[in-house]
Design a protein around this motif. Structure first.
Motif, PDB file in Angstrom:
ATOM      1  N   GLY A 140       0.781  -1.231   0.000  1.00 31.46           N
ATOM      2  CA  GLY A 140       0.000   0.000   0.000  1.00 31.46           C
ATOM      3  C   GLY A 140       0.807   1.272   0.000  1.00 31.46           C
ATOM      4  O   GLY A 140       0.265   2.365  -0.243  1.00 31.46           O
ATOM      5  N   ARG A 141       2.105   1.219   0.297  1.00 33.73           N
ATOM      6  CA  ARG A 141       2.937   2.423   0.257  1.00 33.73           C
ATOM      7  C   ARG A 141       3.160   2.862  -1.189  1.00 33.73           C
ATOM      8  O   ARG A 141       3.161   2.048  -2.110  1.00 33.73           O
ATOM      9  N   ALA A 142       3.365   4.144  -1.388  1.00 33.05           N
ATOM     10  CA  ALA A 142       3.597   4.675  -2.732  1.00 33.05           C
ATOM     11  C   ALA A 142       5.049   4.464  -3.136  1.00 33.05           C
ATOM     12  O   ALA A 142       5.956   4.613  -2.306  1.00 33.05           O
ATOM     13  N   PRO A 143       5.306   4.124  -4.395  1.00 34.72           N
ATOM     14  CA  PRO A 143       6.694   4.010  -4.860  1.00 34.72           C
ATOM     15  C   PRO A 143       7.308   5.381  -5.071  1.00 34.72           C
ATOM     16  O   PRO A 143       6.602   6.402  -5.127  1.00 34.72           O
ATOM     17  N   ALA A 144       8.622   5.413  -5.225  1.00 32.73           N
ATOM     18  CA  ALA A 144       9.315   6.671  -5.497  1.00 32.73           C
ATOM     19  C   ALA A 144       9.202   7.068  -6.959  1.00 32.73           C
ATOM     20  O   ALA A 144       9.140   8.249  -7.298  1.00 32.73           O
ATOM     21  N   LEU A 145       9.147   6.078  -7.846  1.00 34.75           N
ATOM     22  CA  LEU A 145       9.136   6.361  -9.276  1.00 34.75           C
ATOM     23  C   LEU A 145       8.481   5.200 -10.003  1.00 34.75           C
ATOM     24  O   LEU A 145       8.675   4.033  -9.637  1.00 34.75           O
ATOM     25  N   MET A 146       7.723   5.527 -11.063  1.00 40.00           N
ATOM     26  CA  MET A 146       7.109   4.516 -11.921  1.00 40.00           C
ATOM     27  C   MET A 146       7.521   4.817 -13.361  1.00 40.00           C
ATOM     28  O   MET A 146       7.496   5.975 -13.788  1.00 40.00           O
ATOM     29  N   THR A 147       7.897   3.781 -14.120  1.00 40.30           N
ATOM     30  CA  THR A 147       8.351   3.981 -15.501  1.00 40.30           C
ATOM     31  C   THR A 147       7.720   2.920 -16.410  1.00 40.30           C
ATOM     32  O   THR A 147       7.120   1.960 -15.943  1.00 40.30           O
ATOM     33  N   THR A 148       7.919   3.112 -17.708  1.00 38.47           N
ATOM     34  CA  THR A 148       7.435   2.130 -18.690  1.00 38.47           C
ATOM     35  C   THR A 148       8.572   1.351 -19.331  1.00 38.47           C
ATOM     36  O   THR A 148       8.326   0.510 -20.188  1.00 38.47           O
ATOM     37  N   THR A 149       9.814   1.618 -18.929  1.00 34.88           N
ATOM     38  CA  THR A 149      10.944   0.882 -19.499  1.00 34.88           C
ATOM     39  C   THR A 149      11.929   0.487 -18.402  1.00 34.88           C
ATOM     40  O   THR A 149      12.083   1.188 -17.395  1.00 34.88           O
ATOM     41  N   LEU A 150      12.603  -0.628 -18.636  1.00 31.41           N
ATOM     42  CA  LEU A 150      13.626  -1.079 -17.695  1.00 31.41           C
ATOM     43  C   LEU A 150      14.849  -0.170 -17.747  1.00 31.41           C
ATOM     44  O   LEU A 150      15.528   0.023 -16.733  1.00 31.41           O
ATOM     45  N   SER A 151      15.129   0.386 -18.921  1.00 27.80           N
ATOM     46  CA  SER A 151      16.286   1.276 -19.039  1.00 27.80           C
ATOM     47  C   SER A 151      16.119   2.513 -18.170  1.00 27.80           C
ATOM     48  O   SER A 151      17.094   3.002 -17.581  1.00 27.80           O
ATOM     49  N   ALA A 152      14.884   3.022 -18.065  1.00 23.34           N
ATOM     50  CA  ALA A 152      14.623   4.175 -17.197  1.00 23.34           C
ATOM     51  C   ALA A 152      14.809   3.794 -15.730  1.00 23.34           C
ATOM     52  O   ALA A 152      15.337   4.581 -14.925  1.00 23.34           O
ATOM     53  N   GLN A 153      14.400   2.594 -15.364  1.00 22.39           N
ATOM     54  CA  GLN A 153      14.579   2.139 -13.987  1.00 22.39           C
ATOM     55  C   GLN A 153      16.057   1.990 -13.650  1.00 22.39           C
ATOM     56  O   GLN A 153      16.503   2.360 -12.560  1.00 22.39           O
ATOM     57  N   LEU A 154      16.829   1.472 -14.594  1.00 18.25           N
ATOM     58  CA  LEU A 154      18.272   1.346 -14.391  1.00 18.25           C
ATOM     59  C   LEU A 154      18.905   2.716 -14.170  1.00 18.25           C
ATOM     60  O   LEU A 154      19.715   2.901 -13.254  1.00 18.25           O
ATOM     61  N   SER A 155      18.527   3.689 -14.989  1.00 19.33           N
ATOM     62  CA  SER A 155      19.071   5.051 -14.839  1.00 19.33           C
ATOM     63  C   SER A 155      18.730   5.624 -13.471  1.00 19.33           C
ATOM     64  O   SER A 155      19.559   6.291 -12.835  1.00 19.33           O
ATOM     65  N   ALA A 156      17.509   5.354 -13.004  1.00 21.09           N
ATOM     66  CA  ALA A 156      17.080   5.868 -11.707  1.00 21.09           C
ATOM     67  C   ALA A 156      17.861   5.218 -10.572  1.00 21.09           C
ATOM     68  O   ALA A 156      18.224   5.882  -9.592  1.00 21.09           O
ATOM     69  N   VAL A 157      18.126   3.932 -10.674  1.00 19.44           N
ATOM     70  CA  VAL A 157      18.904   3.249  -9.636  1.00 19.44           C
ATOM     71  C   VAL A 157      20.325   3.802  -9.607  1.00 19.44           C
ATOM     72  O   VAL A 157      20.874   4.089  -8.542  1.00 19.44           O
ATOM     73  N   VAL A 158      20.940   3.940 -10.780  1.00 16.27           N
ATOM     74  CA  VAL A 158      22.299   4.487 -10.860  1.00 16.27           C
ATOM     75  C   VAL A 158      22.355   5.890 -10.251  1.00 16.27           C
ATOM     76  O   VAL A 158      23.326   6.260  -9.586  1.00 16.27           O
ATOM     77  N   ALA A 159      21.288   6.673 -10.436  1.00 21.35           N
ATOM     78  CA  ALA A 159      21.245   8.034  -9.904  1.00 21.35           C
ATOM     79  C   ALA A 159      20.957   8.082  -8.413  1.00 21.35           C
ATOM     80  O   ALA A 159      21.045   9.151  -7.806  1.00 21.35           O
ATOM     81  N   GLY A 160      20.602   6.937  -7.814  1.00 16.27           N
ATOM     82  CA  GLY A 160      20.338   6.906  -6.378  1.00 16.27           C
ATOM     83  C   GLY A 160      18.916   7.239  -5.992  1.00 16.27           C
ATOM     84  O   GLY A 160      18.645   7.572  -4.839  1.00 16.27           O
ATOM     85  N   VAL A 161      17.988   7.167  -6.949  1.00 16.47           N
ATOM     86  CA  VAL A 161      16.586   7.473  -6.651  1.00 16.47           C
ATOM     87  C   VAL A 161      15.993   6.463  -5.680  1.00 16.47           C
ATOM     88  O   VAL A 161      15.165   6.795  -4.834  1.00 16.47           O
ATOM     89  N   GLY A 162      16.388   5.195  -5.808  1.00 19.75           N
ATOM     90  CA  GLY A 162      15.843   4.159  -4.947  1.00 19.75           C
ATOM     91  C   GLY A 162      16.313   2.792  -5.375  1.00 19.75           C
ATOM     92  O   GLY A 162      17.373   2.647  -5.997  1.00 19.75           O
TER      93      GLY A 162
END
Length: 307
Positions: A220-242
């Motif tokens: 039930g908790r909200a995520p920090a970020l939602m995307t439509t591609t795995l490449s965007a998720q990878l970029s977010a992890v590398v940037a330290g978003v979560g």
């Protein structure tokens, strides 16, 4: 004596082999415009050829509707024979070019991640083997249907359940939970991930196993970020978003910290090709290359980083 180069139908009209190709294109696309686009012909040409074929056979092959063209019973009865003609024509074309080796275009459908990080980096090896072969890579796999011949073959993480396709298991791809090194050093030692900020998939991709796993963890908790591609998720992890669920090979290639290596989301890698193309030399060449590549990359794809 009749000219044997073009057979004559029962009503005396001469059949043209090229009209069978138009018949198949309309049957697969469901419209004249779709067939014209697939064949690179004008709309009027496609319309004229299918009318000519119906006249030569003395049959109505399609029922015309506002929503498109649908095969009649007579059309359905001829579909398998037309596909056999197509296969024979392809075999003939390949045979005539045998001395020149493997040549022509092969259309491959696959996931963007596999294309960008596994298949495309290895393509110089394929080009060295077959210099006259052109590979077309399609990563929008949700709209690709092998049975309609949208692609010649596909490398997928979901096993095809139906359609006129030949299936082969190539290997497995492992997934884990990853964060950047700096983010991992700062986070709490929380085995239930109650204090972690998650990067996940948009609602349109909520059916994916990774999205469902994260939803269960979030409770039930909200995520920090939602995307439509795995490449965007990878970029977010590398940037330290979560933190995010990523393939092990992406975590290793980007120097990420693996928070949990076994989350029960490993997936099989499947090679599927249209059964009518199983004897195509150029399609077989690409299929064998992909099988060799995935098998040779097993350690990279399946196992998590050691540290």
């Amino acid at each position: 004596m009749a000219n044997s180069r073009n057979p004559i139908s029962e009503n005396g009209n001469r059949l043209r082999w090229d009209d069978a190709r138009v018949f198949l294109a309309i049957a697969r696309s469901g419209s004249l415009s779709g067939a014209a686009a697939a064949l690179g012909l004008g709309l009027a040409t496609v319309s004229r050829q299918i009318e000519r074929l119906e006249a030569a056979l003395g049959l109505t092959l399609f029922s015309r509707h506002q929503t498109g063209y649908r095969l009649t019973d007579d059309g359905e009865a001829l579909l398998e024979r037309a596909e056999a003609l197509e296969q024979a024509a392809e075999a003939f074309a390949e045979g005539s070019a045998a001395q020149a080796g493997i040549a022509g275009r092969v259309r491959l459908a696959t996931a963007e991640t596999l294309a960008n990080h596994v298949i495309i980096p290895a393509l110089p090896m394929l080009s060295t083997r077959y210099r006259d072969l052109t590979l077309e890579v399609v990563t929008d796999v949700q709209s690709v249907n092998l049975h309609r011949r949208d692609a010649d073959l596909a490398v997928r993480l979901v096993k095809p359940q139906r359609g006129n396709v030949t299936i082969r298991r190539l290997g497995r791809i492992g997934f884990g939970l990853y964060a950047s090194r700096s983010h991992a050093a700062e986070r709490r030692d929380d085995v239930r991930f109650e204090h972690d900020r998650f990067i996940t998939w948009c609602e349109s991709h909520s059916h994916l196993p990774a999205a469902q796993w994260i939803e269960r963890v979030l409770r039930g908790r909200a995520p920090a970020l939602m995307t439509t591609t795995l490449s965007a998720q990878l970029s977010a992890v590398v940037a330290g978003v979560g933190v995010a669920v990523l393939p092990h090979f992406l975590g290793r290639q980007n120097g990420l910290a693996c928070l949990r290596a076994d989350i029960g989301l490993d997936q099989e890698i499947w090679l599927a090709l249209h059964s009518d193309l199983a004897r195509s030399r150029r399609v077989r060449a690409v299929a064998e290359f992909l099988a060799e590549l995935i098998h040779g990359s097993r350690n990279l794809l399946e196992t998590p980083p050691t540290t």
